[in-house]
Design a protein around this motif. Structure first.
Motif, PDB file in Angstrom:
ATOM      1  N   LYS A 311     -24.727  27.804 -29.100  1.00  0.00           N
ATOM      2  CA  LYS A 311     -24.188  28.671 -27.882  1.00  0.00           C
ATOM      3  C   LYS A 311     -23.664  29.822 -28.400  1.00  0.00           C
ATOM      4  N   ALA A 312     -23.064  29.988 -29.594  1.00  0.00           N
ATOM      5  CA  ALA A 312     -22.641  31.031 -29.977  1.00  0.00           C
ATOM      6  C   ALA A 312     -23.689  32.304 -30.174  1.00  0.00           C
ATOM      7  N   ARG A 313     -24.883  31.821 -30.900  1.00  0.00           N
ATOM      8  CA  ARG A 313     -25.998  32.638 -30.810  1.00  0.00           C
ATOM      9  C   ARG A 313     -26.725  33.187 -29.346  1.00  0.00           C
ATOM     10  N   ALA A 314     -26.488  32.112 -28.401  1.00  0.00           N
ATOM     11  CA  ALA A 314     -26.886  32.469 -27.259  1.00  0.00           C
ATOM     12  C   ALA A 314     -26.067  33.426 -26.559  1.00  0.00           C
ATOM     13  N   ASP A 315     -24.717  33.269 -26.767  1.00  0.00           N
ATOM     14  CA  ASP A 315     -23.685  34.196 -26.106  1.00  0.00           C
ATOM     15  C   ASP A 315     -23.558  35.623 -26.929  1.00  0.00           C
ATOM     16  N   LYS A 352     -17.715  45.494 -39.840  1.00  0.00           N
ATOM     17  CA  LYS A 352     -17.677  46.683 -39.141  1.00  0.00           C
ATOM     18  C   LYS A 352     -17.208  46.630 -37.765  1.00  0.00           C
ATOM     19  N   PRO A 353     -16.637  47.719 -37.330  1.00  0.00           N
ATOM     20  CA  PRO A 353     -16.155  47.559 -36.057  1.00  0.00           C
ATOM     21  C   PRO A 353     -17.488  47.357 -35.217  1.00  0.00           C
ATOM     22  N   GLY A 354     -17.274  46.495 -34.418  1.00  0.00           N
ATOM     23  CA  GLY A 354     -18.081  45.900 -33.093  1.00  0.00           C
ATOM     24  C   GLY A 354     -18.860  44.408 -33.547  1.00  0.00           C
ATOM     25  N   ASP A 355     -18.642  44.263 -34.855  1.00  0.00           N
ATOM     26  CA  ASP A 355     -19.174  42.927 -35.258  1.00  0.00           C
ATOM     27  C   ASP A 355     -18.759  41.624 -34.918  1.00  0.00           C
ATOM     28  N   VAL A 356     -19.463  40.723 -34.398  1.00  0.00           N
ATOM     29  CA  VAL A 356     -18.874  39.643 -33.967  1.00  0.00           C
ATOM     30  C   VAL A 356     -19.097  38.209 -34.905  1.00  0.00           C
ATOM     31  N   PHE A 357     -18.014  37.462 -34.997  1.00  0.00           N
ATOM     32  CA  PHE A 357     -18.050  36.327 -35.915  1.00  0.00           C
ATOM     33  C   PHE A 357     -17.704  35.086 -35.132  1.00  0.00           C
ATOM     34  N   ALA A 358     -18.403  34.281 -35.528  1.00  0.00           N
ATOM     35  CA  ALA A 358     -18.156  32.761 -35.004  1.00  0.00           C
ATOM     36  C   ALA A 358     -17.713  31.937 -36.146  1.00  0.00           C
ATOM     37  N   VAL A 359     -16.660  31.499 -36.120  1.00  0.00           N
ATOM     38  CA  VAL A 359     -15.850  30.867 -37.558  1.00  0.00           C
ATOM     39  C   VAL A 359     -15.650  29.490 -37.399  1.00  0.00           C
ATOM     40  N   GLY A 360     -16.245  28.593 -38.440  1.00  0.00           N
ATOM     41  CA  GLY A 360     -15.946  27.011 -38.140  1.00  0.00           C
ATOM     42  C   GLY A 360     -15.065  26.683 -39.273  1.00  0.00           C
ATOM     43  N   PRO A 374      -8.860  43.804 -34.770  1.00  0.00           N
ATOM     44  CA  PRO A 374      -9.044  43.877 -33.320  1.00  0.00           C
ATOM     45  C   PRO A 374     -10.293  44.532 -32.899  1.00  0.00           C
ATOM     46  N   GLU A 375     -10.839  45.463 -33.751  1.00  0.00           N
ATOM     47  CA  GLU A 375     -12.289  46.079 -33.572  1.00  0.00           C
ATOM     48  C   GLU A 375     -13.115  45.189 -33.809  1.00  0.00           C
ATOM     49  N   MET A 376     -13.100  44.096 -34.039  1.00  0.00           N
ATOM     50  CA  MET A 376     -14.244  43.086 -34.070  1.00  0.00           C
ATOM     51  C   MET A 376     -13.950  42.138 -32.988  1.00  0.00           C
ATOM     52  N   THR A 377     -14.977  41.070 -32.654  1.00  0.00           N
ATOM     53  CA  THR A 377     -14.901  39.898 -32.012  1.00  0.00           C
ATOM     54  C   THR A 377     -15.053  38.623 -32.825  1.00  0.00           C
ATOM     55  N   ILE A 378     -13.746  37.980 -32.834  1.00  0.00           N
ATOM     56  CA  ILE A 378     -14.064  36.773 -34.041  1.00  0.00           C
ATOM     57  C   ILE A 378     -13.246  35.582 -33.031  1.00  0.00           C
ATOM     58  N   PHE A 379     -13.999  34.458 -33.275  1.00  0.00           N
ATOM     59  CA  PHE A 379     -13.697  33.492 -32.526  1.00  0.00           C
ATOM     60  C   PHE A 379     -14.165  31.957 -33.078  1.00  0.00           C
ATOM     61  N   CYS A 380     -13.398  30.810 -32.719  1.00  0.00           N
ATOM     62  CA  CYS A 380     -13.738  29.552 -33.464  1.00  0.00           C
ATOM     63  C   CYS A 380     -14.788  29.010 -32.485  1.00  0.00           C
ATOM     64  N   LEU A 381     -15.681  28.204 -33.253  1.00  0.00           N
ATOM     65  CA  LEU A 381     -16.807  27.752 -32.913  1.00  0.00           C
ATOM     66  C   LEU A 381     -16.465  26.790 -31.844  1.00  0.00           C
TER      67      LEU A 381
END
Length: 437
Positions: A311-315, A352-360, A374-381
């Motif tokens: 889902k993270a890869r689809a989003d 880098k700014p704009g990077d997206v990380f999904a973290v488990g 805040p320059e990145m998108t970081i969220f929990c899987l």
């Protein structure tokens, strides 16, 4: 009957007796048949549930707590009824009065209102090392869980005190392997396989940091070692230089993921279930084994799935998925990176700014990383927040209480490991410290 047959019969009797004692085990949360496996209602202040044995709100509903789990006594109402601002000011004032006499150690998974007061922030190994590296400090207040405070006490000097603000802050994974269970498993394995073959031991015991001091001591006196999530591969290499196989406890997932990355087939990694004779394995399975995995796990990291990664890869087209090695093997294999909490922190810091990380991993760390970057998108899987509930038991009210008691000359909630246990546990821990990746 052969000695092995006698052992199997004895283990079966042990299992029977254990199951008759299940009334002494406390089930926490809803029945296992419920579709929701996590109680994420963390609104209650810990002292409202500290009177009841267990892991508390936020725990996986499949977790059970042993009847022997420590409980926290009630603290004065002047702490529980204080506002957040009042507690903050009291903590700051007590710290200023104590100066360098006391150091606060804060685990990555702690809530922000506790971490901000910590002198050192890190994972369990980093914080235990901090205690070892500061012999000038009178006392350490460990904002983490019980096994972490035990390790800090083992590695610090005898005249230093280690305090845990809330004694109810345990660890469900660590509780999945008791010293009695480990001793029974060792007896069965050594009876079945012998103790040595040529210049190598038949089995080397390896325990994760997330285990009791008694189990660390067991490893120390039986030629074994402790590992962390960052040096597990180095530790397994150390063990294979000395033995034909390893028994790894209590986290099966860290053991499996590390061994698979080293090229060991799952066919050579039987699972040891402590309530079954021979762990539920045949003699042939144990003889063929390279890594015998204890049937334990982290309830938080077990929740992460491949479907969440999909889902993270689809989003997000360019999402980078990073997970902790306590996650199940399919999740680790589907991720872009895997490593300890410190690895995860450094990987995101290098983004880098704009990077997206999904973290488990645990939600408090993920949220903190997002706030720091805040320059990145970081969220929990995991969309259903299931934090480390026992870490949540460390509330600023308890931290203020412990600090002000020490200002008054009183040591409360001291974690003190028996010197005979300390001696053997320190052997295993020093081997770990020498096993640098």
């Amino acid at each position: 009957m052969t000695s092995v047959a006698n052992l199997i019969a004895a283990a079966a009797e042990t299992e029977r007796r254990t199951r008759t004692m299940l009334g002494d085990t406390i089930a926490i949360g809803q029945p296992a048949t419920m579709t929701t496996t996590c109680d994420s209602q963390l609104t209650a202040d810990p002292w409202q549930i500290d009177t009841e044995p267990g892991y508390g709100p936020g725990a996986s509903t499949g977790d059970v707590a042993p009847a022997t789990a420590p409980q926290q006594k009630a603290i004065p109402a002047s702490y529980t009824q204080a506002t957040d601002a009042e507690l903050h000011d009291r903590i700051v004032a007590a710290k200023a009065q104590l100066g360098d006499r006391v150091k606060i150690l804060g685990h990555f998974y702690q809530r922000d209102e506790v971490v901000k007061h910590a002198d050192f922030v890190g994972d369990s190994f980093m914080l235990a090392q901090a205690a070892k590296d500061h012999p000038e400090t009178e006392a350490f207040i460990f904002c983490g869980v019980h096994f972490m405070a035990e390790t800090a006490d083992i590695l610090s000097s005898a005249d230093q005190a280690v305090m845990l603000p809330n004694l109810a802050a345990g660890c469900s994974m660590a509780d999945m392997a008791t010293i009695d269970q480990v001793e029974s498993a060792w007896q069965q394995l050594t009876e079945a396989l012998g103790t040595s073959s040529g210049d190598k031991a038949e089995v080397i015991p390896v325990t994760y940091m997330n285990s009791s001091a008694a189990i660390k001591a067991f490893c120390g006196r039986n030629g074994g070692i402790v590992c962390t999530s960052s040096n597990a591969a180095t530790v397994l290499e150390w063990a294979f230089e000395r033995g034909k196989r390893v028994i790894f406890f209590p986290d099966q997932h860290l053991g499996r993921n590390t061994a698979k990355a080293m090229g060991i087939s799952e066919d050579h990694m039987p699972l040891w279930r402590p309530y079954l004779p021979m762990g539920g394995n045949t003699m042939q399975q144990l003889q063929d084994a390279k890594v015998i995995l204890w049937n334990g796990f982290c309830s938080v990291h077990k929740r992460f799935t491949v479907a969440q990664i999909d889902k993270a890869r689809a989003d997000y087209d360019d999402v980078q998925v990073i997970v902790h090695p306590e996650c199940p093997a399919p999740v680790v294999e589907a991720a872009d990176g895997v490593g300890s909490t410190e690895y995860i922190r450094k990987a995101i810091a290098a983004g880098k700014p704009g990077d997206v990380f999904a973290v488990g991993t645990e939600i408090n760390l993920v949220n903190r990383l997002q706030a720091q970057h805040p320059e990145m998108t970081i969220f929990c899987l995991d969309p259903v927040v299931c934090p480390c509930s026992t870490m949540y038991r460390i509330h600023p009210a308890y931290l203020a209480w412990v600090l002000e008691e020490y200002v008054a000359g009183r040591v409360v909630n001291q974690i003190s490991v028996d010197p005979t246990v300390t001696a053997d546990a320190e052997v295993a821990l020093e081997r770990m410290l020498a096993a640098r990746p």
